[in-house]
Design a protein around this motif. Structure first.
Motif, mmCIF file in Angstrom:
data_model
loop_
_atom_site.group_PDB
_atom_site.id
_atom_site.type_symbol
_atom_site.label_atom_id
_atom_site.label_comp_id
_atom_site.label_asym_id
_atom_site.label_seq_id
_atom_site.Cartn_x
_atom_site.Cartn_y
_atom_site.Cartn_z
ATOM 1 N N SER A 9 148.021 -92.474 2.103
ATOM 2 C CA SER A 9 146.621 -92.487 2.780
ATOM 3 C C SER A 9 145.766 -91.802 1.675
ATOM 4 C CB SER A 9 146.733 -91.556 3.879
ATOM 5 O OG SER A 9 147.042 -90.112 3.491
ATOM 6 N N ASP A 10 144.320 -92.041 2.116
ATOM 7 C CA ASP A 10 143.396 -90.985 1.387
ATOM 8 C C ASP A 10 142.487 -90.459 2.437
ATOM 9 O OD1 ASP A 10 141.837 -89.809 -0.634
ATOM 10 O OD2 ASP A 10 140.897 -91.711 -1.340
ATOM 11 N N TYR A 11 142.020 -89.205 2.144
ATOM 12 C CA TYR A 11 141.290 -88.533 2.981
ATOM 13 C C TYR A 11 139.925 -88.957 3.341
ATOM 14 C CZ TYR A 11 144.963 -85.114 2.197
ATOM 15 O OH TYR A 11 146.436 -84.677 2.179
ATOM 16 N N VAL A 12 139.535 -89.965 2.560
ATOM 17 C CA VAL A 12 138.093 -90.513 2.823
ATOM 18 C C VAL A 12 138.220 -91.844 3.617
ATOM 19 C CG1 VAL A 12 137.098 -88.908 1.211
ATOM 20 C CG2 VAL A 12 137.916 -91.177 0.498
ATOM 21 N N CYS A 13 139.447 -92.377 3.848
ATOM 22 C CA CYS A 13 139.651 -93.635 4.250
ATOM 23 C C CYS A 13 139.719 -93.523 5.978
ATOM 24 C CB CYS A 13 140.977 -94.381 4.086
ATOM 25 S SG CYS A 13 141.482 -95.745 5.005
ATOM 26 N N PRO A 14 138.741 -94.100 6.648
ATOM 27 C CA PRO A 14 138.866 -93.955 8.159
ATOM 28 C C PRO A 14 140.199 -94.311 8.615
ATOM 29 C CG PRO A 14 137.227 -95.528 7.698
ATOM 30 C CD PRO A 14 137.700 -94.811 6.438
ATOM 31 N N PRO A 38 150.085 -89.234 -1.138
ATOM 32 C CA PRO A 38 148.577 -89.460 -1.794
ATOM 33 C C PRO A 38 148.359 -90.728 -2.459
ATOM 34 C CG PRO A 38 150.006 -87.343 -2.552
ATOM 35 C CD PRO A 38 151.015 -88.463 -1.949
ATOM 36 N N PHE A 39 147.186 -91.138 -2.398
ATOM 37 C CA PHE A 39 146.584 -92.285 -3.158
ATOM 38 C C PHE A 39 145.253 -92.136 -2.827
ATOM 39 C CE2 PHE A 39 144.545 -96.286 -3.431
ATOM 40 C CZ PHE A 39 145.170 -96.851 -4.338
ATOM 41 N N GLU A 40 144.398 -91.935 -4.305
ATOM 42 C CA GLU A 40 143.028 -91.774 -4.315
ATOM 43 C C GLU A 40 142.294 -93.166 -4.546
ATOM 44 O OE1 GLU A 40 141.462 -88.661 -6.914
ATOM 45 O OE2 GLU A 40 143.721 -88.121 -7.193
ATOM 46 N N LEU A 41 141.462 -93.452 -3.475
ATOM 47 C CA LEU A 41 140.743 -94.668 -3.763
ATOM 48 C C LEU A 41 139.781 -94.471 -4.996
ATOM 49 C CD1 LEU A 41 139.845 -95.147 0.016
ATOM 50 C CD2 LEU A 41 141.308 -96.768 -1.302
ATOM 51 N N ARG A 42 139.125 -93.399 -5.087
ATOM 52 C CA ARG A 42 138.048 -93.346 -6.085
ATOM 53 C C ARG A 42 138.305 -91.999 -6.971
ATOM 54 N NH1 ARG A 42 136.458 -95.541 -1.630
ATOM 55 N NH2 ARG A 42 135.355 -97.541 -1.903
ATOM 56 N N PRO A 43 139.332 -91.945 -7.878
ATOM 57 C CA PRO A 43 139.532 -90.835 -8.476
ATOM 58 C C PRO A 43 138.520 -90.546 -9.382
ATOM 59 C CG PRO A 43 140.911 -92.834 -9.373
ATOM 60 C CD PRO A 43 140.234 -93.018 -8.175
ATOM 61 N N HIS A 44 138.270 -89.235 -9.749
ATOM 62 C CA HIS A 44 137.373 -88.872 -10.750
ATOM 63 C C HIS A 44 137.613 -89.523 -12.152
ATOM 64 C CE1 HIS A 44 135.207 -85.930 -13.541
ATOM 65 N NE2 HIS A 44 134.269 -85.847 -12.506
ATOM 66 N N ASP A 79 128.553 -87.107 7.178
ATOM 67 C CA ASP A 79 127.082 -87.175 6.334
ATOM 68 C C ASP A 79 127.177 -86.406 5.098
ATOM 69 O OD1 ASP A 79 127.094 -84.490 7.361
ATOM 70 O OD2 ASP A 79 125.226 -84.725 8.534
ATOM 71 N N VAL A 80 128.294 -86.047 4.636
ATOM 72 C CA VAL A 80 128.821 -85.349 3.321
ATOM 73 C C VAL A 80 128.331 -86.543 2.410
ATOM 74 C CG1 VAL A 80 130.403 -84.416 1.691
ATOM 75 C CG2 VAL A 80 130.520 -83.839 4.343
ATOM 76 N N CYS A 81 127.295 -86.067 1.453
ATOM 77 C CA CYS A 81 126.780 -86.978 0.511
ATOM 78 C C CYS A 81 126.769 -86.409 -0.940
ATOM 79 C CB CYS A 81 125.505 -87.268 0.841
ATOM 80 S SG CYS A 81 124.698 -88.543 -0.060
ATOM 81 N N PRO A 82 127.435 -87.057 -2.092
ATOM 82 C CA PRO A 82 128.240 -88.020 -1.924
ATOM 83 C C PRO A 82 129.639 -87.898 -1.285
ATOM 84 C CG PRO A 82 128.191 -87.430 -4.106
ATOM 85 C CD PRO A 82 127.294 -86.780 -3.485
ATOM 86 N N GLN A 83 130.314 -88.783 -0.966
ATOM 87 C CA GLN A 83 131.873 -88.373 -0.273
ATOM 88 C C GLN A 83 132.458 -87.662 -1.540
ATOM 89 O OE1 GLN A 83 133.493 -92.121 1.195
ATOM 90 N NE2 GLN A 83 132.777 -91.564 3.321
ATOM 91 N N PRO A 84 133.148 -86.708 -0.804
ATOM 92 C CA PRO A 84 133.988 -85.887 -1.920
ATOM 93 C C PRO A 84 135.077 -86.612 -2.667
ATOM 94 C CG PRO A 84 134.710 -85.504 0.330
ATOM 95 C CD PRO A 84 133.768 -86.292 0.555
ATOM 96 N N TYR A 85 135.476 -86.172 -3.645
ATOM 97 C CA TYR A 85 136.761 -86.498 -4.396
ATOM 98 C C TYR A 85 137.743 -85.860 -3.697
ATOM 99 C CZ TYR A 85 133.970 -88.406 -8.460
ATOM 100 O OH TYR A 85 133.214 -89.085 -9.195
ATOM 101 N N THR A 86 138.962 -86.483 -3.624
ATOM 102 C CA THR A 86 140.109 -85.882 -2.944
ATOM 103 C C THR A 86 141.377 -85.330 -3.635
ATOM 104 O OG1 THR A 86 140.958 -88.229 -2.625
ATOM 105 C CG2 THR A 86 139.527 -87.515 -0.784
ATOM 106 N N GLY A 87 141.016 -85.511 -4.749
ATOM 107 C CA GLY A 87 142.224 -84.866 -5.838
ATOM 108 C C GLY A 87 142.458 -83.426 -5.459
#
Length: 230
Positions: A9-14, A38-44, A79-87
């Motif tokens: 999962s990733d914490y920014v995936c609904p 863990p899986f990061e959809l958009r890693p830094h 409404d957190v903008c931009p969405q946070p990195y999850t690392g």
């Protein structure tokens, strides 16, 4: 025999939040061990998404909200903008896992983001979640500030790559039965039954290495978020 269920999962995936309810329904009364992975959809430094952008607005209206209403799950586009990195949040998961709270940590972080609108990229927010779960808050904070679990997180990402994870949620039951997307409880139960049967057969006839096959997925389930979008 206990069946291991790994849930990437990733914490920014609904859809990862929406997957929890059918997952819990399917495993009720079963001898299983759930392990969130863990899986990061958009890693830094890959740019994260903006909630007011057309992409997220469209995906939520077209897919997320209709599924949530059908499942009666409270969820909202933060409404957190931009969405946070999850690392950093995933480094917190490694701390929680080491301290026996890994199973509770991931669903709590998902709810914090998608139900409470908290910025889960902030260490103080994550520390509050850790304290709520009964983890030593100051030790948790220092671990994130010092990057104590950074390598453990990188090792977990390597495991995701080894298992060819490209979208979340992805569930692997008993090491062999793979389900991509929000699972239907019946589909997941079928995979659990198959894994249990395989384990029993392998135990009784180890020399033959017999294995059963799990069934396919119902057509109206399986929503995921991938590296190219939801």
């Amino acid at each position: 025999m206990t069946v291991n269920i790994k849930v990437w999962s990733d914490y920014v995936c609904p859809f990862c939040l929406l997957a929890e309810e059918p997952l819990l329904k399917a495993v009720e009364g079963e001898d299983v061990e759930i392990e969130w992975m863990p899986f990061e959809l958009r890693p830094h430094p890959v740019p994260t998404l903006h909630p007011e952008g057309e992409y997220l607005q469209t995906v939520w209206k077209r897919a997320v909200y209709p599924m949530a209403r059908r499942m009666k799950v409270d969820i909202k586009l933060p409404d957190v903008c931009p969405q946070p990195y999850t690392g950093t949040a995933f480094e917190g998961y490694q701390f929680a896992k080491e301290h026996g709270k890994g199973t509770a940590y991931t669903p709590r972080v998902l709810r914090a983001f998608f139900q409470e609108g908290l910025d889960i990229g902030r260490i103080d927010v994550l520390t509050g979640i850790a304290a709520e779960l009964g983890l030593p808050a100051e030790e948790f904070r220092r671990a994130l500030e010092d990057g104590t679990y950074r390598q453990a997180h990188q090792d977990a990402l390597a495991t995701a790559e080894k298992n060819l994870i490209q979208s979340v949620p992805t569930i692997i039951v008993g090491g062999t039965h793979r389900i991509e997307g929000v699972p239907h409880p019946a589909q997941l139960r079928k995979a659990i039954d198959a894994a249990q049967a395989e384990a029993a057969m392998a135990e009784n006839t180890a020399a033959e290495g017999a294995a059963a096959e799990a069934g396919g997925a119902p057509a109206d389930w399986g929503a995921t978020c991938g590296i190219d979008g939801c």
